[in-house]
Motif scaffolding. Structure first.
Motif, PDB file in Angstrom:
ATOM      1  N   SER A  78       0.861  -1.303  -0.016  1.00 21.64           N
ATOM      2  CA  SER A  78       0.233  -0.049  -0.101  1.00 21.64           C
ATOM      3  C   SER A  78       0.783   1.389   0.118  1.00 21.64           C
ATOM      4  O   SER A  78       1.838   1.244   0.720  1.00 21.64           O
ATOM      5  CB  SER A  78      -0.968  -0.043   1.155  1.00 21.64           C
ATOM      6  N   GLN A  79       0.542   2.365  -0.750  1.00 27.62           N
ATOM      7  CA  GLN A  79       1.289   3.557  -0.769  1.00 27.62           C
ATOM      8  C   GLN A  79       0.593   4.565  -0.395  1.00 27.62           C
ATOM      9  O   GLN A  79      -0.534   4.980  -0.338  1.00 27.62           O
ATOM     10  CB  GLN A  79       1.454   3.653  -2.687  1.00 27.62           C
ATOM     11  N   ALA A  80       1.498   5.377   0.467  1.00 27.46           N
ATOM     12  CA  ALA A  80       0.923   6.991   0.646  1.00 27.46           C
ATOM     13  C   ALA A  80       1.671   7.666  -0.438  1.00 27.46           C
ATOM     14  O   ALA A  80       2.634   7.567  -0.947  1.00 27.46           O
ATOM     15  CB  ALA A  80       1.484   7.500   2.201  1.00 27.46           C
ATOM     16  N   LYS A  81       0.970   8.732  -0.861  1.00 26.02           N
ATOM     17  CA  LYS A  81       1.481   9.549  -2.106  1.00 26.02           C
ATOM     18  C   LYS A  81       1.269  11.026  -1.680  1.00 26.02           C
ATOM     19  O   LYS A  81       0.645  11.369  -1.029  1.00 26.02           O
ATOM     20  CB  LYS A  81       0.427   9.323  -3.426  1.00 26.02           C
ATOM     21  N   LEU A  82       2.449  11.956  -2.272  1.00 25.03           N
ATOM     22  CA  LEU A  82       2.450  13.539  -2.111  1.00 25.03           C
ATOM     23  C   LEU A  82       2.188  13.741  -3.553  1.00 25.03           C
ATOM     24  O   LEU A  82       3.227  13.671  -4.286  1.00 25.03           O
ATOM     25  CB  LEU A  82       3.514  13.972  -1.616  1.00 25.03           C
ATOM     26  N   VAL A  83       1.012  14.215  -4.134  1.00 22.17           N
ATOM     27  CA  VAL A  83       0.951  14.602  -5.398  1.00 22.17           C
ATOM     28  C   VAL A  83       0.736  16.141  -5.653  1.00 22.17           C
ATOM     29  O   VAL A  83       0.138  16.814  -4.732  1.00 22.17           O
ATOM     30  CB  VAL A  83      -0.311  13.908  -5.856  1.00 22.17           C
ATOM     31  N   ARG A  84       1.146  16.535  -6.916  1.00 23.18           N
ATOM     32  CA  ARG A  84       0.828  17.863  -7.375  1.00 23.18           C
ATOM     33  C   ARG A  84       0.907  18.130  -9.001  1.00 23.18           C
ATOM     34  O   ARG A  84       1.521  17.222  -9.623  1.00 23.18           O
ATOM     35  CB  ARG A  84       2.312  18.681  -6.751  1.00 23.18           C
ATOM     36  N   VAL A  85       0.537  19.240  -9.197  1.00 24.46           N
ATOM     37  CA  VAL A  85       0.522  19.462 -10.566  1.00 24.46           C
ATOM     38  C   VAL A  85       1.765  20.328 -10.922  1.00 24.46           C
ATOM     39  O   VAL A  85       2.015  21.486 -10.493  1.00 24.46           O
ATOM     40  CB  VAL A  85      -0.665  20.223 -11.050  1.00 24.46           C
ATOM     41  N   VAL A  86       2.495  20.020 -12.102  1.00 20.35           N
ATOM     42  CA  VAL A  86       3.537  20.811 -12.538  1.00 20.35           C
ATOM     43  C   VAL A  86       3.106  22.020 -13.536  1.00 20.35           C
ATOM     44  O   VAL A  86       3.483  23.189 -13.458  1.00 20.35           O
ATOM     45  CB  VAL A  86       4.752  20.037 -12.931  1.00 20.35           C
ATOM     46  N   LYS A  87       2.062  21.129 -14.360  1.00 16.35           N
ATOM     47  CA  LYS A  87       1.687  22.054 -15.421  1.00 16.35           C
ATOM     48  C   LYS A  87       0.058  21.692 -15.497  1.00 16.35           C
ATOM     49  O   LYS A  87      -0.007  20.623 -15.535  1.00 16.35           O
ATOM     50  CB  LYS A  87       2.639  21.963 -16.915  1.00 16.35           C
ATOM     51  N   GLY A  88      -0.767  22.712 -15.884  1.00 12.84           N
ATOM     52  CA  GLY A  88      -2.128  22.606 -15.975  1.00 12.84           C
ATOM     53  C   GLY A  88      -3.088  22.519 -14.875  1.00 12.84           C
ATOM     54  O   GLY A  88      -2.631  22.986 -13.822  1.00 12.84           O
ATOM     55  N   GLU A  89      -4.125  21.548 -14.672  1.00 16.84           N
ATOM     56  CA  GLU A  89      -4.949  21.770 -13.965  1.00 16.84           C
ATOM     57  C   GLU A  89      -5.778  20.492 -13.699  1.00 16.84           C
ATOM     58  O   GLU A  89      -6.220  19.920 -14.882  1.00 16.84           O
ATOM     59  CB  GLU A  89      -6.012  22.645 -13.937  1.00 16.84           C
ATOM     60  N   VAL A  90      -5.825  19.936 -12.567  1.00 15.34           N
ATOM     61  CA  VAL A  90      -6.705  18.527 -12.519  1.00 15.34           C
ATOM     62  C   VAL A  90      -7.655  18.825 -11.453  1.00 15.34           C
ATOM     63  O   VAL A  90      -7.450  19.629 -10.666  1.00 15.34           O
ATOM     64  CB  VAL A  90      -5.722  17.406 -12.262  1.00 15.34           C
ATOM     65  N   LEU A  91      -8.722  17.804 -11.502  1.00 15.75           N
ATOM     66  CA  LEU A  91      -9.466  17.640 -10.369  1.00 15.75           C
ATOM     67  C   LEU A  91      -8.856  16.373  -9.771  1.00 15.75           C
ATOM     68  O   LEU A  91      -9.112  15.333 -10.373  1.00 15.75           O
ATOM     69  CB  LEU A  91     -11.085  17.439 -10.737  1.00 15.75           C
ATOM     70  N   ASP A  92      -8.269  16.581  -8.650  1.00 12.47           N
ATOM     71  CA  ASP A  92      -7.731  15.189  -7.747  1.00 12.47           C
ATOM     72  C   ASP A  92      -8.784  14.644  -7.008  1.00 12.47           C
ATOM     73  O   ASP A  92      -9.607  15.339  -6.437  1.00 12.47           O
ATOM     74  CB  ASP A  92      -6.669  15.706  -7.020  1.00 12.47           C
ATOM     75  N   VAL A  93      -8.969  13.353  -6.837  1.00 12.16           N
ATOM     76  CA  VAL A  93     -10.025  12.667  -6.112  1.00 12.16           C
ATOM     77  C   VAL A  93      -9.415  11.523  -5.143  1.00 12.16           C
ATOM     78  O   VAL A  93      -8.447  10.679  -5.752  1.00 12.16           O
ATOM     79  CB  VAL A  93     -11.236  11.948  -7.207  1.00 12.16           C
ATOM     80  N   VAL A  94      -9.635  11.426  -3.935  1.00  5.59           N
ATOM     81  CA  VAL A  94      -9.233  10.383  -3.191  1.00  5.59           C
ATOM     82  C   VAL A  94     -10.519   9.789  -2.398  1.00  5.59           C
ATOM     83  O   VAL A  94     -11.568  10.293  -2.391  1.00  5.59           O
ATOM     84  CB  VAL A  94      -8.505  11.074  -1.895  1.00  5.59           C
ATOM     85  N   VAL A  95     -10.571   8.503  -2.379  1.00  4.62           N
ATOM     86  CA  VAL A  95     -11.464   7.567  -1.929  1.00  4.62           C
ATOM     87  C   VAL A  95     -10.829   6.831  -0.726  1.00  4.62           C
ATOM     88  O   VAL A  95      -9.984   6.017  -0.829  1.00  4.62           O
ATOM     89  CB  VAL A  95     -12.201   6.634  -2.910  1.00  4.62           C
ATOM     90  N   ASP A  96     -11.504   6.843   0.405  1.00  2.54           N
ATOM     91  CA  ASP A  96     -11.089   6.167   1.593  1.00  2.54           C
ATOM     92  C   ASP A  96     -11.374   4.752   1.560  1.00  2.54           C
ATOM     93  O   ASP A  96     -12.726   4.403   1.570  1.00  2.54           O
ATOM     94  CB  ASP A  96     -11.415   6.907   2.761  1.00  2.54           C
ATOM     95  N   LEU A  97     -10.752   3.584   1.446  1.00  2.00           N
ATOM     96  CA  LEU A  97     -11.026   2.386   1.491  1.00  2.00           C
ATOM     97  C   LEU A  97     -10.461   1.807   2.601  1.00  2.00           C
ATOM     98  O   LEU A  97     -10.589   0.295   2.756  1.00  2.00           O
ATOM     99  CB  LEU A  97     -10.066   1.597   0.163  1.00  2.00           C
ATOM    100  N   ARG A  98      -9.910   2.313   3.567  1.00  2.00           N
ATOM    101  CA  ARG A  98      -9.734   1.691   5.015  1.00  2.00           C
ATOM    102  C   ARG A  98     -10.922   1.199   6.073  1.00  2.00           C
ATOM    103  O   ARG A  98     -11.424   2.304   6.302  1.00  2.00           O
ATOM    104  CB  ARG A  98      -8.847   2.586   5.663  1.00  2.00           C
ATOM    105  N   PRO A  99     -11.148   0.030   5.940  1.00  2.00           N
ATOM    106  CA  PRO A  99     -12.411  -0.235   6.575  1.00  2.00           C
ATOM    107  C   PRO A  99     -12.543   0.263   8.072  1.00  2.00           C
ATOM    108  O   PRO A  99     -13.456   0.596   8.800  1.00  2.00           O
ATOM    109  CB  PRO A  99     -12.393  -1.671   6.652  1.00  2.00           C
ATOM    110  N   ASP A 100     -11.240   0.474   8.734  1.00  2.00           N
ATOM    111  CA  ASP A 100     -11.148   0.750  10.140  1.00  2.00           C
ATOM    112  C   ASP A 100     -10.928   2.515  10.290  1.00  2.00           C
ATOM    113  O   ASP A 100     -11.093   2.956  11.348  1.00  2.00           O
ATOM    114  CB  ASP A 100     -10.014   0.121  10.686  1.00  2.00           C
TER     115      ASP A 100
END
Length: 183
Positions: free
Chosen positions: A69-91
Motif C-alpha cells: 500500500s502506498q501513501a502519495k504526495l501529489v502535485r501539478v507541475v503544469k495545467g489543472e486537474v480535479l484530484d480525487v481520493v476515496v478512503d478504502l480503509r475499513p477501520d
C-alpha cells in the motif's frame, strides 16, 4: 508551508509559500519534518513518478493493497486537474467517503494521499504534467483499481462524457462494492 486537514482521515492539503520577484518565483515543495509532525508518523518516500495527460483524460482510481500500500504526495507541475481520493480503509471513520480538490500550476497546492486510499484525477486543461512521490515501490501484483464512474461514489469528474479519455484497464476496474466483496 500551510497544511490543512481534509474531511478524509490523514488526507492533507499542502499549500507552499511562494516568493515572487523580478526574476520569477521560488517555493519549497516538500519538507519532511513538517509533514511528519502533522501526521504524527514517519514518512519515507522512495519513488517519484511523473505523467503527462491531455484534456479529458481520467486516470484512476488507483491504489496498491497489503504491505505494498502506498501513501502519495501529489502535485501539478503544469495545467489543472480535479484530484480525487476515496478512503478504502475499513477501520477509518471516513471509510468509503470521497474528497476532491483542484490542483493546478497557479495555486501549487499538493495533496497527501494516505495509505489505503484510492486516487485518481481528471485533466481539466489542455495538457497536464502531474508529479507524485510514493512511500512504497510500485508492485504490479499489488496494483488495484476502482471503476472511475462507480454509481455509488457518484464522482463529478468535471469532464463531459463525450470528452472522456479512459484507458481500457481503468474502464474495466470493478465497482467499489465488487472490490469490497473481494477483501
Amino acid at each position: 508551508m500551510i497544511i490543512e486537514r481534509t474531511k478524509l482521515k490523514d488526507c492533507l492539503i499542502i499549500k507552499p509559500r511562494i516568493f515572487k520577484d523580478d526574476r520569477g518565483s521560488f517555493m519549497e515543495t516538500f519538507r519532511l519534518n513538517i509533514l511528519e509532525e502533522v501526521l504524527e508518523q514517519e514518512i519515507n518516500f522512495v519513488q517519484d513518478n511523473q505523467s503527462t495527460s491531455y484534456y479529458g483524460s481520467i486516470r484512476g482510481l488507483h491504489f496498491q493493497i497489503g504491505e505494498k500500500s502506498q501513501a502519495k504526495l501529489v502535485r501539478v507541475v503544469k495545467g489543472e486537474v480535479l484530484d480525487v481520493v476515496v478512503d478504502l480503509r475499513p477501520d477509518s471513520p471516513t471509510f468509503k467517503q470521497k474528497f476532491s480538490y483542484l490542483l493546478n500550476d497557479e495555486n501549487n497546492h499538493q495533496l497527501f494521499v494516505p495509505k489505503g486510499c484510492a486516487h485518481g484525477f481528471s485533466c481539466l486543461s489542455e495538457e497536464v504534467i502531474f508529479a507524485y512521490k510514493c512511500d512504497t515501490y510500485y508492485d504490479k501484483n499489488a496494483e488495484r483499481g476502482i471503476y472511475f464512474a462507480d454509481k455509488d461514489l457518484n464522482i463529478d469528474w468535471q469532464i463531459p462524457e463525450k470528452d472522456r479519455i479512459i484507458s481500457e484497464k481503468d474502464a474495466s476496474n470493478p465497482s467499489l462494492s465488487e472490490f469490497l466483496e473481494e477483501i
